[in-house]
Design an enzyme around this catalytic site. Sequence first.
Site, PDB file in Angstrom:
ATOM      1  N   LYS A 142       1.961  92.852  16.235  1.00 30.96           N
ATOM      2  CA  LYS A 142       2.280  91.402  15.764  1.00 30.96           C
ATOM      3  C   LYS A 142       0.779  90.550  15.955  1.00 30.96           C
ATOM      4  CE  LYS A 142       7.005  90.957  15.797  1.00 30.96           C
ATOM      5  NZ  LYS A 142       7.712  92.339  16.312  1.00 30.96           N
TER       6      LYS A 142
HETATM    7  C1  PLP Z   1       8.324  93.210  15.703  1.00 27.11           C
HETATM    8  C2  PLP Z   1       8.370  94.621  16.138  1.00 27.11           C
HETATM    9  C3  PLP Z   1       8.860  95.717  15.020  1.00 27.11           C
HETATM   10  C4  PLP Z   1       9.258  95.355  13.936  1.00 27.11           C
HETATM   11  O1  PLP Z   1       8.766  94.924  12.999  1.00 27.11           O
HETATM   12  P1  PLP Z   1       9.479  94.160  11.684  1.00 27.11           P
HETATM   13  O2  PLP Z   1       8.294  93.459  10.896  1.00 27.11           O
HETATM   14  O3  PLP Z   1      10.236  93.223  12.474  1.00 27.11           O
HETATM   15  O4  PLP Z   1      10.092  95.018  10.895  1.00 27.11           O
HETATM   16  C5  PLP Z   1       8.709  97.065  15.770  1.00 27.11           C
HETATM   17  N1  PLP Z   1       7.981  97.418  16.739  1.00 27.11           N
HETATM   18  C6  PLP Z   1       7.760  96.420  17.554  1.00 27.11           C
HETATM   19  C7  PLP Z   1       6.690  96.829  18.870  1.00 27.11           C
HETATM   20  C8  PLP Z   1       7.624  95.009  17.258  1.00 27.11           C
HETATM   21  O5  PLP Z   1       7.122  94.082  18.120  1.00 27.11           O
END
Ligand code: PLP
Length: 483
Positions: A126
């Site tokens: 993120k």
């Molecule tokens: C947010 C997240 C996901 C999922 O990603 P999306 O964009 O919601 O599909 C997967 N792995 C981790 C570690 C995350 O923080």
Amino acid sequence: MNYVSTRGAGAGERHSFSDILLGGLAKDGGLYLPREYPRVTAEELARWRTLSYADLAFEVLAKFADDIAHDDLRALTRRTYTAQTYCNVRDGEDAARITPLRQLGIENGTPLALLELSNGPTLAFKDMAMQLLGNLFEYTLARTGETLNILGATSGDTGSAAEYAMRGKAGVRVFMLSPHGKMSAFQTAQMYSLQDPNIFNLAVEGVFDDCQDIVKAVSNDHAFKAKHKIGTVNSINWARVVAQVVYYFAGYFAATKSNDERVSFTVPSGNFGNVCAGHIARMMGLPIEQLVVATNENDVLDEFFRTGVYRVRKAAETWHTSSPSMDISKASNFERFVYDLLGRDPARVVQLFRDVEEKGGFDLAASGDFVRVREFGFVSGRSTHADRIATIRDVFSRYETMIDTHTADGVKVAREHLQPGVPMIVLETAQPVKFGETIREALQREPQRPAAFVGLEALPQRFDVLPADAQRVKDFIAAHTGE
Ligand SMILES: *Cc1c(COP(=O)(O)O)cnc(C)c1O
């Protein structure tokens, strides 16, 4: 570039990138998408192959954010994607690459690799988008002289990524609700150790759902929201999706020698934001063979991509798993793909998402649309706790690489979709240290911890405890926004 809502309202209006940057849903409840996807020419693809990550990000973003002056945009991407910010690489790796590609080995005649997206400040992918968002917000607010108060609820990854992106940014404050005493010691320390005066950690006496309900209640008070300039940075934010498009290009260039080759990506998925960016890269013309959606036991998306049935889960059927950032009951970005799948027909999108509200889902199996899912490159699979443990062990013993639980879901499902001669890139979405308990269960040892995080839990923490009461949260915000 003009942006439209997936539900079609205001089709005659113009919405630029900057117009939708600070907002969330479109007024009609839909999600924004470009009126048409920009295409990448063969000449551009050849030129982009040699660029740094920051300059590649500029080229991709310039196609979507054509209302931001090029010099300013380039300065923003260069300030965002630096070796200093993405410094949490494994021993011997080059942080200047921002998203290093780590080859695991050849399986079934196919190179299998990890694209590391979690070397940023909070050790999850993120950061890739959120860090850019922080700089974009600061830039945009400075131009208009406005301020923004970001309100959010978190059980871990999103909240800390937002705080580390917004800390010290002029014109922005963050009010982040988290369940008091319910996060891991590592995650708590990561957020609460921030001392920046524009970051407010609100530890709510309740569970994550209480935090989310408070955010909803505050957001539904339109007068309060307008007066205190409340905004969000959730996963439907368009700029976040676009920022994620960049690393599909970077991963493709790292895994191939020429632009005639094709690759596949496997994406550990929850809200469909990450893999939606892959879909957009493919629509722009990046030679992607397959987009493999990997879910955990919360398999809403796997069910859809196997059967054509989209069925939102009730709270009681939403499991708490050892890959918690994928524990979702519905996928908030999914509507963007449905819009493309249905030939961009907003009337049908409105109907389907009305069915979601009224009947809990929809079924595209009988209509001719579902077969087109494969034309868009999508396949899927799911993984369980036992699969995660087995995969973490296997990848560690075979390749001496420690992976986190979400990435393990990705590797497990990727192995079910290998095609000879098509390199498979699994997106590494977090580092193992964030999920130490499961690492200890799988490997009977402590997860590797990047140097900057040694002693994190012992740092002084700054947070305010509040009851699970929306009015008390509003009072706190009002008292700290100077209005
Ligand atoms: C947010 C997240 C996901 C999922 O990603 P999306 O964009 O919601 O599909 C997967 N792995 C981790 C570690 C995350 O923080």
